[in-house]
Scaffold this motif. Structure first.
Motif, mmCIF file in Angstrom:
data_model
loop_
_atom_site.group_PDB
_atom_site.id
_atom_site.type_symbol
_atom_site.label_atom_id
_atom_site.label_comp_id
_atom_site.label_asym_id
_atom_site.label_seq_id
_atom_site.Cartn_x
_atom_site.Cartn_y
_atom_site.Cartn_z
ATOM 1 N N ASP A 84 0.813 -1.230 0.000
ATOM 2 C CA ASP A 84 0.000 0.000 0.000
ATOM 3 C C ASP A 84 0.845 1.278 0.000
ATOM 4 O O ASP A 84 0.301 2.385 0.036
ATOM 5 C CB ASP A 84 -0.924 0.028 1.230
ATOM 6 C CG ASP A 84 -2.113 -0.897 1.067
ATOM 7 O OD1 ASP A 84 -2.201 -1.550 0.002
ATOM 8 O OD2 ASP A 84 -2.936 -0.988 2.000
ATOM 9 N N TYR A 85 2.178 1.128 -0.019
ATOM 10 C CA TYR A 85 3.047 2.306 0.155
ATOM 11 C C TYR A 85 2.696 3.444 -0.808
ATOM 12 O O TYR A 85 2.554 4.602 -0.386
ATOM 13 C CB TYR A 85 4.521 1.912 -0.021
ATOM 14 C CG TYR A 85 5.474 3.032 0.300
ATOM 15 C CD1 TYR A 85 6.024 3.167 1.561
ATOM 16 C CD2 TYR A 85 5.811 3.994 -0.664
ATOM 17 C CE1 TYR A 85 6.884 4.205 1.867
ATOM 18 C CE2 TYR A 85 6.666 5.043 -0.367
ATOM 19 C CZ TYR A 85 7.204 5.139 0.896
ATOM 20 O OH TYR A 85 8.045 6.189 1.199
ATOM 21 N N ALA A 86 2.554 3.111 -2.097
ATOM 22 C CA ALA A 86 2.316 4.167 -3.096
ATOM 23 C C ALA A 86 1.048 4.953 -2.774
ATOM 24 O O ALA A 86 1.024 6.184 -2.879
ATOM 25 C CB ALA A 86 2.236 3.564 -4.495
ATOM 26 N N GLU A 87 0.010 4.243 -2.331
ATOM 27 C CA GLU A 87 -1.253 4.943 -2.033
ATOM 28 C C GLU A 87 -1.175 5.733 -0.723
ATOM 29 O O GLU A 87 -1.821 6.768 -0.569
ATOM 30 C CB GLU A 87 -2.407 3.940 -1.954
ATOM 31 C CG GLU A 87 -2.815 3.409 -3.324
ATOM 32 C CD GLU A 87 -3.571 2.117 -3.191
ATOM 33 O OE1 GLU A 87 -4.804 2.150 -3.351
ATOM 34 O OE2 GLU A 87 -2.935 1.085 -2.918
ATOM 35 N N VAL A 88 -0.383 5.226 0.223
ATOM 36 C CA VAL A 88 -0.214 5.956 1.486
ATOM 37 C C VAL A 88 0.517 7.271 1.208
ATOM 38 O O VAL A 88 0.128 8.345 1.668
ATOM 39 C CB VAL A 88 0.559 5.109 2.520
ATOM 40 C CG1 VAL A 88 0.898 5.939 3.755
ATOM 41 C CG2 VAL A 88 -0.258 3.882 2.933
ATOM 42 N N ILE A 105 4.238 1.581 7.676
ATOM 43 C CA ILE A 105 4.277 0.360 6.867
ATOM 44 C C ILE A 105 4.809 -0.761 7.762
ATOM 45 O O ILE A 105 5.824 -0.582 8.446
ATOM 46 C CB ILE A 105 5.217 0.534 5.644
ATOM 47 C CG1 ILE A 105 4.783 1.736 4.787
ATOM 48 C CG2 ILE A 105 5.283 -0.747 4.825
ATOM 49 C CD1 ILE A 105 3.433 1.630 4.142
ATOM 50 N N VAL A 106 4.112 -1.872 7.763
ATOM 51 C CA VAL A 106 4.506 -2.995 8.627
ATOM 52 C C VAL A 106 4.963 -4.161 7.767
ATOM 53 O O VAL A 106 4.285 -4.536 6.804
ATOM 54 C CB VAL A 106 3.317 -3.442 9.508
ATOM 55 C CG1 VAL A 106 3.704 -4.637 10.359
ATOM 56 C CG2 VAL A 106 2.857 -2.291 10.394
ATOM 57 N N PHE A 107 6.132 -4.721 8.122
ATOM 58 C CA PHE A 107 6.615 -5.923 7.430
ATOM 59 C C PHE A 107 6.265 -7.136 8.276
ATOM 60 O O PHE A 107 6.790 -7.285 9.379
ATOM 61 C CB PHE A 107 8.123 -5.843 7.190
ATOM 62 C CG PHE A 107 8.463 -4.964 6.024
ATOM 63 C CD1 PHE A 107 8.697 -5.512 4.770
ATOM 64 C CD2 PHE A 107 8.498 -3.582 6.177
ATOM 65 C CE1 PHE A 107 8.968 -4.692 3.688
ATOM 66 C CE2 PHE A 107 8.773 -2.769 5.091
ATOM 67 C CZ PHE A 107 9.007 -3.316 3.840
ATOM 68 N N PRO A 108 5.363 -7.984 7.771
ATOM 69 C CA PRO A 108 5.002 -9.166 8.549
ATOM 70 C C PRO A 108 6.183 -10.129 8.610
ATOM 71 O O PRO A 108 6.969 -10.207 7.665
ATOM 72 C CB PRO A 108 3.842 -9.775 7.760
ATOM 73 C CG PRO A 108 3.954 -9.231 6.391
ATOM 74 C CD PRO A 108 4.739 -7.953 6.443
ATOM 75 N N ARG A 109 6.340 -10.814 9.735
ATOM 76 C CA ARG A 109 7.409 -11.823 9.843
ATOM 77 C C ARG A 109 7.046 -12.967 8.922
ATOM 78 O O ARG A 109 6.028 -13.607 9.081
ATOM 79 C CB ARG A 109 7.530 -12.324 11.277
ATOM 80 C CG ARG A 109 8.008 -11.257 12.228
ATOM 81 C CD ARG A 109 8.432 -11.868 13.532
ATOM 82 N NE ARG A 109 9.632 -12.689 13.347
ATOM 83 C CZ ARG A 109 10.614 -12.739 14.234
ATOM 84 N NH1 ARG A 109 10.535 -12.064 15.342
ATOM 85 N NH2 ARG A 109 11.671 -13.504 14.037
ATOM 86 N N GLY A 110 7.878 -13.197 7.906
ATOM 87 C CA GLY A 110 7.457 -14.190 6.938
ATOM 88 C C GLY A 110 8.343 -15.409 6.869
ATOM 89 O O GLY A 110 9.371 -15.503 7.352
#
Ligand SMILES: [Zn+2]
Ligand SMILES: [Zn+2]
Length: 364
Positions: free
Chosen positions: A342-346, A359-364
């Protein structure tokens, strides 16, 4: 790994797959990104008005306000271990031997302009699953600040400002516990964090911001015990009549016309701190009258940008204090958490929330 990048050539922000960074020296640390704050600077970078990609590369990984978790440390790193939370500083020194500030650990006062800034000027930022950084640019974050430490970097603007105001005001003799009045211009994240820092530093503080009440930012300000005055409803004259002149103005709106109007409310011996980077604007200012007042009232107009190690340490200390004093309002500054996609829209504003977007990076 996943990274949010800007292609400066076509001014497009995209999520792409990039190579994962590896440790390149014994003093480096590999960090998993947890959260990245989005601010006005990111907006300018995304629009191609500011910033550039690293030398020889066609994209820039964006993001400079970051909280991460250490996953690997080089052999010479003693002060950090995997699992520690960290925030990175943003600016890296220029290479010039004649730049004393950079050589002395104060790249925030660089004189050549050849510094780099992660996520802004010629160096990749933190809006990616991982980044690698030299240990000297990382600050350890106490566990209890996990939910708010992404606000460290925007708070360092106030920390650096207040450090300088304190130095400047040593010139003025004060009698006893003379309370000083501070006015914050602009109730965005930088302004609200600045208001917290000013209250903490002992200033009676007033928020002066555009929107009429009621609004979310006014609510937050008043929850801090900082009265909110709308500049749409009240002129600077009325502000001064209600709240008195300002010994310190902390400008956090980035609007030149609003700032120069408020200059009229600055007290004798006052300091006016500019932190915003405004768009070009032709003002109707009587420069002669302005200069006369600044001189006859011993006023200081102070511009400030970026922050040094000591400001990050002070910000982390203050966040701990804010968290115990205002737990609700502090956490409420973060009004939305978004996935990297969603960064571009934020940054465009389509998905922008009330105050601070993360912006949150989920632990993947
Ligand atoms: Zn920022
Ligand atoms: Zn320099």
């Amino acid at each position: 790994m996943k990274a949010v990048v800007l292609f400066p050539k076509d001014r497009k922000v995209k999520v792409i797959d990039v190579p994962e960074p590896r440790l390149g020296s014994p003093t480096q640390v590999r960090v998993r990104t947890l959260e990245v704050g989005v601010c006005g600077t990111d907006r300018e970078v995304a629009r191609g008005e500011h910033g550039r990609a690293p030398e020889g590369e066609d994209y820039l990984i964006v993001g400079h306000e970051c909280l991460g978790e250490v996953v690997e440390v080089g052999g010479a790193v003693k002060d950090l271990k995997p699992g520690d939370l960290v925030v990175p500083r943003v600016r890296r020194p220029c290479p010039s031997e004649r730049c004393t500030p950079c050589r002395e650990g104060h790249a925030d006062f660089c004189v050549t302009g050849e510094y780099t800034e992660r996520g802004i000027q010629g160096a990749h930022g933190f809006c990616a699953e991982f980044f690698v950084e030299d240990v000297r640019y990382l600050h350890r974050v106490p566990r209890e600040l996990r939910e708010v430490a992404v606000l460290t970097e925007p708070l360092t603007i106030a920390e650096k400002s207040l450090r300088q105001v304190k130095l400047i005001q040593q010139r003025v003799p004060f009698k006893g516990e003379q309370a000083s009045h501070a006015v914050v211009l602009g109730a965005g994240p930088v302004g609200l964090l600045g208001a917290m820092a000013l209250v903490r530093a002992g200033y009676q503080t007033t928020m002066y911001s555009h929107s009429r009440k009621p609004n979310k930012k006014a609510e937050l300000s008043e929850a801090l015990g900082v009265p909110y005055v709308s500049s749409e409803e009240h002129s600077v004259k009325e502000l001064v009549k209600q709240r008195g002149q300002a010994d310190v103005v902390y400008e956090a709106a980035g609007v030149a016309s609003a700032a120069f109007k408020l200059l009229e409310g600055l007290a004798p011996n006052g300091v006016f701190v500019f932190t915003g980077v405004p768009p070009s604007e032709q003002l109707d200012v009587d420069e002669g009258a302005l200069m006369k007042r600044v001189v006859l009232d011993n006023q200081v107009l102070l511009g400030t940008v970026n922050a040094a190690a000591e400001d990050f340490d002070a910000a982390l200390e203050d966040l701990r204090h804010f968290q115990s004093k205002w737990p609700g309002p502090l956490e409420s500054l973060i009004t939305a958490r978004h996935p990297p996609e969603d960064y571009a829209e934020v940054v465009d504003g389509d998905k922008k929330s009330g105050v601070k977007d993360i912006i949150v990076f989920p632990r993947g």
